[in-house]
Structures are given as structure tokens and as C-alpha cells.
Design an enzyme around this catalytic site. Structure first.
Site, PDB file in Angstrom:
ATOM      1  N   LEU A 112     103.203  63.203 -56.494  1.00  0.00           N
ATOM      2  CA  LEU A 112     103.240  62.023 -55.630  1.00  0.00           C
ATOM      3  C   LEU A 112     104.643  61.454 -55.509  1.00  0.00           C
ATOM      4  O   LEU A 112     104.996  60.852 -54.501  1.00  0.00           O
ATOM      5  CB  LEU A 112     102.301  60.937 -56.177  1.00  0.00           C
ATOM      6  CG  LEU A 112     100.807  61.270 -56.179  1.00  0.00           C
ATOM      7  CD1 LEU A 112     100.023  60.187 -56.913  1.00  0.00           C
ATOM      8  CD2 LEU A 112     100.286  61.418 -54.752  1.00  0.00           C
ATOM      9  N   GLY A 113     105.443  61.624 -56.552  1.00  0.00           N
ATOM     10  CA  GLY A 113     106.793  61.075 -56.531  1.00  0.00           C
ATOM     11  C   GLY A 113     107.496  61.369 -57.835  1.00  0.00           C
ATOM     12  O   GLY A 113     106.887  61.755 -58.834  1.00  0.00           O
TER      13      GLY A 113
ATOM     14  N   GLY B 255     111.206  60.116 -60.221  1.00  0.00           N
ATOM     15  CA  GLY B 255     112.341  59.203 -60.373  1.00  0.00           C
ATOM     16  C   GLY B 255     113.009  59.425 -61.707  1.00  0.00           C
ATOM     17  O   GLY B 255     112.741  60.391 -62.428  1.00  0.00           O
ATOM     18  N   GLY B 256     113.894  58.499 -62.065  1.00  0.00           N
ATOM     19  CA  GLY B 256     114.650  58.644 -63.295  1.00  0.00           C
ATOM     20  C   GLY B 256     113.813  58.581 -64.549  1.00  0.00           C
ATOM     21  O   GLY B 256     114.251  59.012 -65.613  1.00  0.00           O
ATOM     22  N   PHE B 257     112.591  58.035 -64.455  1.00  0.00           N
ATOM     23  CA  PHE B 257     111.774  57.873 -65.647  1.00  0.00           C
ATOM     24  C   PHE B 257     110.534  58.755 -65.651  1.00  0.00           C
ATOM     25  O   PHE B 257     109.651  58.585 -66.476  1.00  0.00           O
ATOM     26  CB  PHE B 257     111.380  56.396 -65.822  1.00  0.00           C
ATOM     27  CG  PHE B 257     112.558  55.515 -66.073  1.00  0.00           C
ATOM     28  CD1 PHE B 257     113.110  55.425 -67.335  1.00  0.00           C
ATOM     29  CD2 PHE B 257     113.142  54.813 -65.053  1.00  0.00           C
ATOM     30  CE1 PHE B 257     114.211  54.627 -67.570  1.00  0.00           C
ATOM     31  CE2 PHE B 257     114.243  54.014 -65.273  1.00  0.00           C
ATOM     32  CZ  PHE B 257     114.785  53.913 -66.550  1.00  0.00           C
ATOM     33  N   GLY B 258     110.456  59.709 -64.730  1.00  0.00           N
ATOM     34  CA  GLY B 258     109.340  60.634 -64.806  1.00  0.00           C
ATOM     35  C   GLY B 258     108.807  61.042 -63.448  1.00  0.00           C
ATOM     36  O   GLY B 258     109.311  60.637 -62.399  1.00  0.00           O
TER      37      GLY B 258
ATOM     38  N   ASP C  59     110.903  46.586 -64.252  1.00  0.00           N
ATOM     39  CA  ASP C  59     111.223  47.584 -63.218  1.00  0.00           C
ATOM     40  C   ASP C  59     110.518  47.251 -61.905  1.00  0.00           C
ATOM     41  O   ASP C  59     109.915  48.108 -61.268  1.00  0.00           O
ATOM     42  CB  ASP C  59     110.841  48.986 -63.695  1.00  0.00           C
ATOM     43  CG  ASP C  59     111.627  50.080 -62.983  1.00  0.00           C
ATOM     44  OD1 ASP C  59     112.681  49.775 -62.399  1.00  0.00           O
ATOM     45  OD2 ASP C  59     111.194  51.247 -63.012  1.00  0.00           O
TER      46      ASP C  59
END
Length: 638
Positions: free
Chosen positions: A352-353, A355-358, A470
Site C-alpha cells: 500500500l505504501g 516510507g522511512g519507517f517501514g 508523526d
């Protein structure tokens, strides 16, 4: 007779060169017809001297190693010797847009990798030993399939691997062009020959990897240049060679020539002396076959799993450690096997997406849609404490929060399970849609109010204070009725009402970070308010927190959204900041309220920012906004 004489002389020259260059630490092969290499798997040498690591078989792997180990340390316990190698390769797939799966140059303590798997494991590792420090394997991968589980950057990259396939450094396949002064793209699976240079300098502890089209001069700048100490990886003696693997897409991985030298620069390869590639058959487009390929792969894995080795590997794959303290949270813990199956093996199709954290995957469990986030975190906080907070956050219930259903813990890996939001994230609807499909103002204003209510609940409405840390557009998800819900509590922290929030390392997303956070390292409810203010401005303006200004061919300056709206406000034209995609279709009073509220909430001075309770009063028009005035050249809230 003269022709025969020339042939004899030519053969003698070739023999002398091969004899002179095929030393224990220095060899050069222009083709592999008489090369001293050891093959296994499906690897073979074609009649004209091409080294074929894979062939027309699917689920294949092949290895080609120099048959004798090379000494990488002058003395036991000494430093690793410098080395240099260059080779020419070609990846030829039956399709123009699909390939499988790539090849790698490798240093290995054994000749061949008998327990390795095909597909994304490149014939180097398997499910249970991938990432294990006891492997003592170094590799440079030329990868043509993006594997989400290894955090691959794309499906056309070069990576440096140590003991596993999660690359320590990687870059899209490209070469530095002297003509343009920029890196130009190369397509690894194009079927065209390309040359790689790999150079390790032990004195500098520096590894350089350079890529170029065959026949072109070696680029002045490497593609990858990494500070790297091989001393913890390399044994006194190691084998050098190549590995390649395929999945369900038939792909030939060729090596046309190879040169290697210890403690010096590898001899250059002469492109005119390399064996030619076979004539290419017309290639088809393969994207339409992805679904079929995925199905066949799943069937293959199921077949492997039914065997003895498959059972062993599967057991290792789903192995979990349940510590005594987790008994308290048993009802909130999901099994890794359950999530693996729910997400179809964490398939890229379910992504689904990221980013920097997973990465976040869509899953289905008991006919219920879920979202599973693999958290990438390097936290000093203990796992027990972290899980306790996650389970506590799982008790939060609010119509504008995405419910956190539970967690999974496996070998240091942490997975968070959320309810699924069918309409995706707010950032995609704000920034990635054409004007005709843009979110209307009434929807946007309702989302602003909903997130405000959610943050008020987190800060004041629960038994503890929850600081989200966040808040941003990509973490605002939309349910089936297009209601905004705040999600992703992977960075959230709790403390008692009236207590002092703990000092932590700086985390969050640039553009949303309050200016005091980098200085204090402390997140508070006020830093959440700052991020909320930036979010409100994004929603009202339809612009990202930081955007480049000017034509791309020039050095573009950056425009910070908050500063730009302050400027509009300062010259008495705040509505100029409204999203042009709305075409003026908004309630003027609501738009002005949102823009001014965003400025107050994102004010650089924490004391000037309102609480979320005050924000809700402003949005409901139960209290007037503070007047905005210009004082000493700086706009402030008075």
C-alpha cells in the site's frame, strides 16, 4: 600453408596469454572456452565460450567459481588484501519488461552455494540463513526484480550485500557521463552487454563499484563508493565467482569476459575479443503475465514446502520466540504465519505504501481487511516497553483514529496490524490527482475537523497523554465514507497527565518537525500541534511542505510552505495561498480560518501555539482567532 602458419601462431599467443594470466591471484578470460572455472547448478559454457549462469529453465540457479580459493590475507589475522575485478555481462529475458532475478559477483567461503534458493535469493542464500553473520559472504548484486522484503529500491539496481540480500548500499543502474556531468540510466535486463568494475582498497577501507556500457571508457566516477571494512567478512582464503537465479520468467544471465587481480588493477578486457551473444528472438511484453507468474510461484513454493527441506525451511521461516512477559499481551499478538498468509507472502501487489519507517501491506484475515506495517526501527527503547505502549495504544477508540489491532514480533522484526482504510491516504488525494478529481473544500474542511478531534482525544481525552510524533498527510487515511482518520502509531509515546514527556531521539518527518525538537529532542503535545498546523496548510493550499521552485534544468530553490503562507498573510492577501485546483469553490470564511489557524498552530514559538482544545473552539467558531499582526518584520500571533 601460410594460413595454417598464422592459425598456429594465433593459438600459441592465446595459449601463452592464458598461461601467463591464469595465475593464482591474477587471471583474465576473454570468453570461457578454455577457462579454468568450476560450474554447478544450471550453469554451462556455450560452444562459442559464453558463460551461461542460467538457461531456458525456470526456477533455476547457476554458479561459476574460480576453482581454487584465493588468499585474501597475507598472514593469519592480518588485513584483507586489496583486489580489483572487472567483467562483462548481459541479461537477456524472453520479455522486454520482465526478468528474473539477476546475478551477483561474490566472495564465498565455499565453491557454490548448495543450500541456496532461486528467485529473489539469487542462488546465494535461503529463507533461514539470509542476513546471518556466519555466512561470511560478500556480493555485488545486479538485481532486476524489486523484492520488498529486502527493501530493494527498484527493479533495476546495483547493490552491495554482506551476508544477506538487504543491501548496505545500492543505486539505480546508471553510469557517470562526462558529456553531461550527470548519471545516465542503464537497463540491466536490456539484453545489451555491460561492464562492471569492483575495486576494494584495504588501506582506505573503500569499495568502489562502477557500471558502464561495454566498449565505453571506464567512467571517472563510480556508481557506488562506500566506506567498507571487509575484515569481519572475509576469511584468510575465499572463492571468487558468480551466482544467478531465475523465477518463472526465462532469463539467460551471461558473463562474456572476466578479469581479476589481487593487490593491483585487474587487466582490462578487450571488447573485440569477447564472444558474441546469440541472435535475439523478438521479445514480448510480460506485464500482463504477472498475475499468472505470481500464481505459479505460489504453487511452486507450496510444492517445495511439502518436501522435507521445504518443511524445514518453512519451520525456520515462521519460527517465533514468545517470551514470558508477552503472556500479558497474548490477545494482541498475531502470529507471523498468519500475517504472512494474510498478505500473500508480503507480495508487492499487496504493497500500500512505503516510507522511512517501514512498508504497509494490505491483508485479509477471516474475511476482514487489515493493513500490516513492517516497522523499520532502531530504537534504544526496550522491546518489552515498546510492546506495552503499542498494546496500550490499541485500547484507543475514536471515530477519527485508525484502530491499532495488535502486533507481531519475530527475530527483532516488528509488525503492526491496523484496520484497513479503503480510500487510501490523504497525501495521494491532495497531491497526485488532476484538478478534476481534486478533493472538494467541504471534504477537506471535514477532514481538518476530524483530525483536530482525534488529536484532542489523544492529548486530553484518554487516561494517558498520547503524543503521536508523526502527524502528516500520508498518515491521514480515509475510510469508506471519506472521513479522515489519524493512523500509524509506530512512533507514538505515552506519559501520565501532568507528567513530563521523556527525552527521546529526534524522530518524525522533515517539514512537520517543530523547530524546538532538534534542539531539545523532546516531543510534546505542542509539537503535535505544530505538525497539525502544517497539515492544515497543506490541505488548504494543495502544496507540499517543501517544494522546488524554478525550471528543473536549473538549480531550483526551495519554497517552504509555512513561510510562503506567512508572506501572503503579511501583505494582506492570505487567500492567494488557497489551492488553485479548487477554482475558488470554497467558503471564504472557512478557507481564511483554516489558513490563519495553520499559521498559528505552526508558529515557531511553542508558547504561541494553541492547545487542541482551543483549536476545536476556533473550528467550531466558539472563540475568535487571535489577531495576526506584523511586529518588527516578523508576523506573529498576538
Amino acid at each position: 600453408m601460410r594460413a595454417l602458419f598464422h592459425l598456429i601462431v594465433l593459438l600459441a599467443v592465446v595459449f601463452v596469454e592464458a598461461s601467463a594470466s591464469d595465475g593464482i591471484d591474477d587471471f583474465t578470460y576473454h570468453g570461457f572456452g578454455s577457462a579454468n572455472v568450476s560450474l554447478d547448478g544450471v550453469a554451462e559454457i556455450s560452444p562459442n565460450g559464453l558463460l551461461k549462469l542460467t538457461n531456458s529453465s525456470t526456477q533455476g540457479k547457476g554458479h561459476a567459481f574460480y576453482p581454487r580459493p584465493l588468499r585474501f590475507r597475507a598472514a593469519s589475522g592480518g588485513g584483507v588484501s586489496s583486489f580489483s575485478t572487472t567483467f562483462v555481462f548481459a541479461i537477456v529475458s524472453e520479455f522486454s519488461d520482465l526478468s528474473g532475478h539477476g546475478l551477483a559477483f561474490t566472495l564465498s567461503p565455499s565453491r557454490g552455494r548448495p543450500w541456496s534458493l532461486t528467485q529473489q535469493y539469487l542462488g546465494l542464500f535461503n529463507i533461514s540463513d539470509n542476513g546471518d553473520a556466519s555466512n561470511h559472504v560478500f556480493a555485488v548484486e545486479l538485481d532486476t526484480v524489486q523484492s520488498a522484503e529486502f527493501d530493494d529500491i527498484n527493479d533495476n539496481h546495483v547493490g552491495i550485500d554482506v551476508n544477506g540480500l538487504r543491501s548496505s548500499s545500492s543505486a539505480p543502474a546508471s553510469f557517470f557521463s562526462e558529456e553531461t556531468g550527470r548519471y545516465a540510466n542503464l537497463t540491466l535486463m536490456s539484453g545489451d552487454p555491460m561492464q562492471v568494475w569492483i575495486e576494494y582498497d584495504d588501506a582506505e577501507k573503500l569499495l568502489n563499484v562502477t557500471l558502464s556500457s561495454t566498449g565505453a571508457p571506464k567512467p571517472r566516477r563510480p556508481l557506488l563508493s562506500s566506506a567498507f571494512d571487509l575484515s569481519s567478512v572475509v576469511f584468510d582464503s575465499m572463492y571468487v565467482g558468480f551466482s544467478a537465479a531465475t523465477g518463472q520468467v526465462i532469463t539467460n544471465h551471461y558473463v562474456l569476459g572476466w578479469s581479476f587481480k589481487m593487490n593491483g588493477e585487474a587487466r582490462p578486457l578487450d571488447p573485440t575479443r569477447l564472444p558474441p551473444l546469440p541472435a535475439r528472438a523478438p521479445r514480448r511484453r510480460g506485464k500482463l503475465l504477472v498475475a499468472m507468474v505470481s500464481l505459479v510461484c505460489a504453487l511452486f513454493l507450496a510444492t517445495v514446502a511439502s518436501g522435507t527441506v521445504g518443511c524445514y525451511l518453512r519451520g525456520k521461516m515462521f519460527e517465533e520466540i514468545l517470551e514470558d512477559w508477552e503472556a500479558t499481551y497474548a490477545s494482541h499478538r498475531f502470529s507471523y504465519r498468519e500475517l504472512y498468509m494474510a498478505t500473500k507472502c508480503f507480495s508487492d501487489k499487496r504493497l500500500l505504501g512505503a516510507g522511512g519507517f517501514g512498508r504497509v501491506y494490505r491483508g485479509s484475515r477471516n474475511s476482514t481487511e487489515i493493513a500490516v506495517k513492517k516497522v523499520s526501527r532502531e530504537s534504544e527503547q526496550g522491546m518489552k516497553e515498546f510492546v506495552a505502549e503499542i498494546v496500550s495504544i490499541g485500547q484507543l477508540r475514536h471515530r477519527n483514529l485508525v484502530s491499532l489491532l495488535g502486533y507481531c514480533r519475530r527475530k527483532g522484526e516488528l509488525l503492526l496490524v491496523y484496520e484497513f482504510m479503503p480510500n487510501g491516504s490523504l497525501d495521494k488525494l491532495l497531491f497526485d490527482q488532476p484538478p478534476k478529481s481534486a478533493l472538494g473544500w467541504s471534504q477537506r474542511f471535514r477532514i481538518i475537523k476530524g483530525i483536530a478531534l482525534a488529536l484532542h482525544y489523544l492529548h486530553e481525552g484518554w487516561e494517558q497523554v498520547v503524543i503521536h510524533r508523526d502527524v502528516k498527510a500520508s498518515n491521514i487515511l480515509l475510510d469508506g465514507e471519506m472521513n479522515g482518520r489519524l493512523g500509524d502509531f509506530g512512533l507514538a509515546r505515552l506519559h501520565d497527565h501532568g507528567g513530563d514527556p521523556r527525552t527521546t531521539r529526534v524522530v518524525g518527518t522533515l517539514g512537520y518537525l517543530a523547530p524546538e525538537v532538534p534542539m531539545t529532542g523532546k516531543a510534546t503535545t505542542s509539537t503535535d500541534v505544530f505538525a497539525f498546523g502544517v497539515l492544515v496548510l497543506e490541505i488548504a493550499c494543495g502544496r507540499r511542505t517543501v517544494e522546488a521552485q524554478g525550471p528543473p534544468e536549473q538549480q531550483a530553490s526551495e519554497v517552504v510552505l509555512v513561510d510562503w503562507v506567512w508572506q501572503c498573510c503579511g501583505r494582506g492577501a492570505i487567500l492567494e495561498a488557497s489551492d488553485p485546483k479548487l477554482g475558488g469553490n470554497y467558503v471564504v470564511e472557512e478557507m481564511e480560518l483554516a489558513l490563519r489557524l495553520g499559521l498559528i498552530c505552526s508558529h515557531p514559538e511553542p508558547a504561541t501555539r494553541p492547545s487542541m482544545r482551543q483549536v476545536i473552539r476556533y473550528l467550531e467558531e466558539d472563540a475568535p482567532l487571535p489577531e495576526m499582526s506584523k511586529d518588527g518584520g516578523a508576523i506573529t500571533a498576538s
